[in-house]
Design a protein around this motif. Structure first.
Motif, short mmCIF file in Angstrom:
data_model
loop_
_atom_site.label_atom_id
_atom_site.label_comp_id
_atom_site.label_asym_id
_atom_site.label_seq_id
_atom_site.Cartn_x
_atom_site.Cartn_y
_atom_site.Cartn_z
N GLU A 207 -31.22 -48.43 -50.49
CA GLU A 207 -31.76 -48.34 -49.01
C GLU A 207 -30.55 -48.32 -48.59
OE1 GLU A 207 -34.25 -51.05 -47.38
OE2 GLU A 207 -35.39 -52.81 -48.71
N GLY B 254 -29.93 -44.88 -47.19
CA GLY B 254 -30.81 -44.63 -46.16
C GLY B 254 -32.52 -44.46 -46.14
N ARG C 27 -36.40 -45.44 -46.53
CA ARG C 27 -36.52 -46.19 -46.02
C ARG C 27 -37.75 -46.79 -46.46
NH1 ARG C 27 -38.05 -45.17 -40.55
NH2 ARG C 27 -37.66 -43.23 -41.31
N ARG D 220 -41.50 -46.74 -45.70
CA ARG D 220 -42.02 -45.40 -45.15
C ARG D 220 -42.76 -44.87 -46.64
NH1 ARG D 220 -39.89 -41.00 -45.16
NH2 ARG D 220 -41.10 -39.10 -43.65
#
Lengths: 291, 329
Positions: B222, B225, B227, B230
């Motif tokens: 996380e 970056g 997610r 998703r």
């Protein structure tokens, strides 16, 4: 030892006496309660039996996809062919196929029921014989004789003597029937040779789609799909098979008339004879002109 | 460099097996005869055999194997669990249940895309269940137990639906849905399934960076970056699309997604982003080889693909469990 032998001899004599009595008692007058447990004997019996003589036919006889006499069969009680159910109908004659459930047939015989077994027809010539056997068993010899004679005459009329065109029988999963089967006999009677038989297949077996395509038959005879879906039947709409059929220009379909050796086979013979005439018209006349 | 070499080698193997697959079949055709029929359309019957019977079969083996290998690698990467595989965790059998329901209710006959869509829905449902029950923190035991339960349930559903079918052939086809086969498939099936499989494969191949980050742990991922929500959605959707479509036309073929990533993982330095394309190629090679083998071993009998993949895969699976046991002890 000698006592033992005497006893067994006495038993034998008694058994023989019983058997004689039983067979004499059952064969002399026509049977009054006949039960058929095989799709093909069902139809022969329905054609030949006197009113009220036939009590029950197999459950398949009422299935229009298998039986050429599905409507007639609804007038009779259906049976599943198990000895218990059949015995409780108190039959004095049971008609069975030689491929009927063996254990059930043996049990009925041990219970003293007379059973006649008819083998599946392997040729068209078997059919009059089967009509006569069942006619005699039912005490309906005259009816059987006239049906058999009528059948033989119609069959003669439909015979096509021509250089054979090549036909393939193609069923779900690529199943086909070769030499020594009724379907093969229908083809040969109507001026066809059977591709599967030519490829060396006797009886039933699988013919891979590739080999069917390579054989390039003039006519492909397929089966009617059942309701519901199955992967086995998808082969009947395979683009490669469709291409072979459209090139052949004729797509014949087998139905209940093809399954059993009864006079209804004539409808299948007639359809194939028409297909052969449609296909080979010019070629036939050519050959005749040469002669 | 070594990685490029591996991919090139695998691609060459796949190309070779694809060619062999086109040349093997019950109709004994000559090499030049088959090739000229395939490429130039010469010889009427041979063209039909090559283009309508063998080509769709080879294409489906390539694609189905590819997506099975790929989805196995993706699931293992996302769940960080070496035992994850669409066949073992019940995704394939759920897709089969979806497909069977579409076929037997007649929806599949009434509109064309119903079959793959229904299989896709079955697959999606089971991936959601698996991710919920045995998500990244779930552990091997939870995953396997959830998989057994889902497989058993879906398998029973398939058997029930087929036994209740009015079609006398349907019940015998339980074996097909459990073991898989590519016999007598046509271009119709290719057109039906390949677009879904390609879409699914494209989604799964996009996962590489996210899965690489995930090897460092969820928090680290996380902070890089990624997610996670998703990522999870893409895994679910990609697996459902590719496995659903594959099962709809080829039935359930197990163990491809287990064996292939395991063999290839050490060769790609255990990086998920590199494993994904390699596993796709490896899966394609394995299924093409299995489909060639079923035709060579029993040409007229339609031996099921799953029989061969399980014969190779199940001992492999036992070996994996044995190794995990030793590691845990």
């Amino acid at each position: 030892m000698s006592v033992c032998a005497k006893v067994s001899k006495a038993v034998l004599v008694a058994a023989a006496g019983l058997w004689l009595a039983a067979s004499a008692g059952l064969t002399d007058p026509a049977p009054r309660r006949v039960v058929s447990v095989n799709l093909c004997t069902d139809q022969l019996a329905m054609m030949l039996a006197a009113p009220g003589q036939l009590v029950s036919v197999s459950h398949l006889a009422a299935d229009p996809q298998s039986s050429a006499m599905a409507t007639e069969a609804r007038a009779y009680a259906p049976n599943m062919g198990q000895a218990e159910q059949v015995f409780l109908m108190r039959p004095d004659l049971v008609l069975a196929g030689t491929f009927s459930a063996r254990a059930g047939i043996d049990l009925l015989r041990r219970l003293g029921v007379r059973v006649i077994e008819i083998p599946p027809a392997a040729t068209l010539d078997d059919i009059p014989g089967h009509l006569r056997i069942i006619g005699q068993a039912l005490g309906r010899e005259t009816q059987a004789e006239s049906l058999a004679a009528e059948f033989e005459a119609s069959l003669d009329q439909l015979k096509i003597n021509a250089p054979p065109a090549r036909a393939a029988l193609y069923y779900p999963s690529g199943y086909t029937t070769g030499a020594g089967t009724l379907a093969d006999a229908i083809l040969r009677h109507t001026g066809f040779s059977n591709v599967a038989a030519d490829l060396g297949l006797a009886g039933g077996g699988n013919l891979p789609l590739e080999r069917l395509v390579m054989a390039g038959p003039d006519v492909v005879v397929t089966a009617t799909p059942y309701p519901g879906a199955s992967r086995a039947e998808e082969i009947l709409v395979h683009p490669a098979l469709k291409a072979v059929q459209s090139r052949a220009g004729s797509a014949e379909v087998t139905d209940a008339d093809w399954i059993c050796g009864t006079p209804h086979v004539l409808r299948a013979v007639r359809a194939m004879a028409e297909a052969r005439e449609a296909l080979g018209g010019p070629r036939l006349t050519q050959r005749q002109e040469i002669r | 460099m070594r990685y490029r070499l591996l991919l090139a080698g695998l691609s060459a193997l796949v190309a070779l097996l694809f060619a062999v697959s086109l040349l093997v079949g019950p109709a004994a055709l000559g090499l030049t005869e088959s090739l000229s029929a395939l490429f130039r359309g010469q010889g009427e019957a041979v063209v039909l055999v090559m283009r309508e019977i063998r080509l769709p079969r080879a294409i489906l083996a390539l694609m189905v194997g590819g997506v099975l290998g790929l989805s196995g690698a993706a699931m293992q990467g996302f769940l960080r669990n070496p035992l994850a595989e669409p066949g073992l965790v019940g995704v394939s059998s759920s897709a089969a249940l979806g497909a069977v329901i579409a076929l037997q209710t007649g929806i599949a006959a009434s509109f064309t895309l119903a079959l793959p869509l229904s299989a896709l829905a079955g697959a999606a449902l089971s991936v959601v269940l698996i991710v919920a029950l045995a998500g990244p923190r779930g552990g091997a035991l939870a995953l396997i137990l959830a998989g057994i339960a889902i497989s058993a349930l879906a398998g029973a559903g398939v058997a029930l639906v087929l036994n209740l079918s009015p079609n006398p052939f349907a019940a015998a086809e339980i074996v097909f849905w459990m073991m898989g086969s590519l016999a007598d498939r046509s271009m119709t099936h290719v057109a039906l399934a390949v677009p879904f499989m390609l879409a699914g494969a494209a989604l799964l191949l996009m996962l590489g960076r996210g899965l690489d980050a995930l090897t460092l742990g969820e928090d680290a991922a996380e902070s890089l970056g990624v997610r996670l929500g998703r990522l999870r959605m893409v895994v679910i959707l990609g697996t459902a699309l590719s496995v659903g479509a594959a099962v709809a036309v080829a039935g359930t073929v197990g163990f491809v997604g287990l064996v292939v990533p395991h063999i290839l993982r050490p060769l790609v330095g255990a990086r998920p982003s590199r494993l994904l394309p390699a596993a796709a190629l490896g899966g394609a090679a394995m299924l093409l080889a299995a489909d060639i083998a079923v035709r060579v071993i029993a040409p007229d009998r339609d031996l099921k693909l799953g029989v061969l993949t399980a014969l190779v895969g199940a001992p492999f699976f036992l070996h994996l469990i044995w190794r995990m046991r030793r590691l845990e002890a």
